[in-house]
Structure formats: structure tokens, C-alpha cells
Design a protein around this motif. Structure first.
Motif, mmCIF file in Angstrom:
data_model
loop_
_atom_site.group_PDB
_atom_site.id
_atom_site.type_symbol
_atom_site.label_atom_id
_atom_site.label_comp_id
_atom_site.label_asym_id
_atom_site.label_seq_id
_atom_site.Cartn_x
_atom_site.Cartn_y
_atom_site.Cartn_z
ATOM 1 N N SER A 183 0.796 -1.194 -0.040
ATOM 2 C CA SER A 183 -0.042 0.116 -0.009
ATOM 3 C C SER A 183 0.762 1.282 -0.171
ATOM 4 O O SER A 183 0.518 2.231 -0.606
ATOM 5 C CB SER A 183 -1.054 0.030 1.074
ATOM 6 O OG SER A 183 -0.262 -0.290 2.412
ATOM 7 N N LYS B 227 -9.032 3.855 0.229
ATOM 8 C CA LYS B 227 -8.051 2.860 0.317
ATOM 9 C C LYS B 227 -7.978 1.843 1.075
ATOM 10 O O LYS B 227 -7.589 0.655 0.979
ATOM 11 C CB LYS B 227 -6.595 3.775 0.027
ATOM 12 C CG LYS B 227 -5.324 2.901 -0.371
ATOM 13 C CD LYS B 227 -4.314 3.901 -0.662
ATOM 14 C CE LYS B 227 -3.116 3.036 -1.301
ATOM 15 N NZ LYS B 227 -2.079 3.964 -1.617
ATOM 16 N N TYR C 48 -1.335 -2.245 4.777
ATOM 17 C CA TYR C 48 -0.917 -3.634 4.399
ATOM 18 C C TYR C 48 -0.414 -4.252 5.632
ATOM 19 O O TYR C 48 -0.960 -5.681 5.792
ATOM 20 C CB TYR C 48 0.350 -3.454 3.648
ATOM 21 C CG TYR C 48 0.866 -4.799 3.076
ATOM 22 C CD1 TYR C 48 0.227 -5.470 2.065
ATOM 23 C CD2 TYR C 48 2.270 -5.323 3.419
ATOM 24 C CE1 TYR C 48 0.784 -6.753 1.528
ATOM 25 C CE2 TYR C 48 2.514 -6.455 2.986
ATOM 26 C CZ TYR C 48 1.991 -7.092 1.887
ATOM 27 O OH TYR C 48 2.624 -8.169 1.212
ATOM 28 N N TYR D 182 -7.992 -2.331 0.230
ATOM 29 C CA TYR D 182 -7.265 -3.290 0.723
ATOM 30 C C TYR D 182 -7.852 -4.116 1.767
ATOM 31 O O TYR D 182 -7.441 -5.361 1.885
ATOM 32 C CB TYR D 182 -5.784 -2.550 1.506
ATOM 33 C CG TYR D 182 -4.982 -2.196 0.299
ATOM 34 C CD1 TYR D 182 -4.007 -3.071 0.080
ATOM 35 C CD2 TYR D 182 -5.132 -1.002 -0.242
ATOM 36 C CE1 TYR D 182 -3.057 -2.520 -0.836
ATOM 37 C CE2 TYR D 182 -4.169 -0.597 -1.293
ATOM 38 C CZ TYR D 182 -3.293 -1.512 -1.523
ATOM 39 O OH TYR D 182 -2.253 -1.182 -2.638
#
Length: 170
Positions: A97, A108, A157, A112
Motif C-alpha cells: 500500500s 484505500k 498492508y 485493501y
């Protein structure tokens, strides 16, 4: 090596390149049949063809985006229609990311979360009943070292990879 995988069925996300393709090739070398998922159809078809030619196993390529409910439903349906279910699920689709918490918008984070976590949840929900019918199965999550050793520049992430082991409790 004989791992007892001959004629087992493995569903692999992110299966057209990198680690996913290497896992697919390794399982095929053991005689496992494959259902490969990836977003890029041409690359996926090429990977499937190469595995078929090299190992003589059945490979069903499924172009789909597992970050969506429709994509996971398409993949689950392909495993059911092609093989009557799966014995192995390898959750490998993912991406880094590269931002800080202050920089990353909610959209975002959600994208994810959908790619790393919800794909694994949806695929487990859809494939585990078939695994049970077939006598058992296994789910493998290809997470990152970031799950236990976070990187300061990839908080999304880190968080989504840390969550993956929890998806295995079904």
C-alpha cells in the motif's frame, strides 16, 4: 517428492504470476488440479496453458477480481462446476500500500480490506462446505512478514495481513 496431492483440487488467487504461479506449479508437479484466479485474463490463460503442458493436470483459469463479492462467487462456482469443490485454498492475491495513516483515505483502506481480508472470508465461506463434503481441506494464507514485523510506511498492508490468520477459524 510425494505429498499425497495427486488429484486434489487447489484454488489459488493471484495465480498467474509471482508467488501464486510458483505455488500453482509446485502443486501441479505433485499432481494437483488447479483453479487459478487473476485479474489479467491473457496472462492467466498463458500460465494455465504452461502448467497443463508441463504437468498434465487439469487447470481452470478464472479471470476475476477477488476483491469483489462477484469475483469470489465466480471463482467458487468455477471450482464447484469444474471439480465438485476444492481441497486446498491458497489466498495469495494482494498488493502493498505504501502510505502513512495520515495520507491514506478511507477508500484505500476499504479497497485493501476487500482484497486481503474479505476475499479470504468470502472464499472460505464458499469453499469450506465443499471441503467438508470431500473429507477435509486446508486454507493457506500467503501473508507478509509485515503481519508480525510492521513497516512504518505500509499501515494498511500491515493491518490486513495481520488479520488473515483469523480467517482460518471456521
Amino acid at each position: 517428492m510425494e505429498l499425497g496431492l495427486r488429484d486434489k483440487v487447489a484454488v489459488i488467487t493471484g495465480g498467474s504470476s509471482g508467488i501464486g504461479l510458483a505455488v500453482a506449479q509446485g502443486l501441479a508437479a505433485e499432481g494437483a488440479h488447479l483453479v487459478l484466479a487473476a485479474r489479467v485474463g491473457d496472462r492467466l490463460e498463458e500460465a494455465a496453458r504452461g502448467i497443463r503442458e508441463a504437468h498434465g493436470v487439469r487447470v481452470v483459469p478464472v479471470p476475476c477480481d477477488v476483491a469483489t463479492a462477484d469475483g469470489t462467487a465466480t471463482l467458487i462456482e468455477a471450482a464447484e462446476e469444474g471439480f465438485g469443490g476444492a481441497d486446498i485454498l491458497v489466498n495469495n492475491a494482494g498488493a502493498g500500500s505504501n502510505e502513512t495513516i495520515l495520507e491514506a483515505p478511507d477508500e484505500k483502506w476499504q479497497a485493501y480490506w476487500d482484497l486481503h481480508v474479505m476475499a479470504a472470508v468470502r472464499l472460505a465461506r464458499g469453499l469450506v462446505p465443499g471441503m467438508r463434503r470431500r473429507g477435509g481441506g486446508v486454507i493457506l494464507h500467503n501473508a507478509s512478514i509485515c503481519a508480525v514485523q510492521p513497516l512504518w510506511y505500509e499501515p494498511i498492508y500491515n493491518v490486513t495481513n495481520t488479520t488473515l490468520p483469523l480467517v482460518s477459524f471456521f
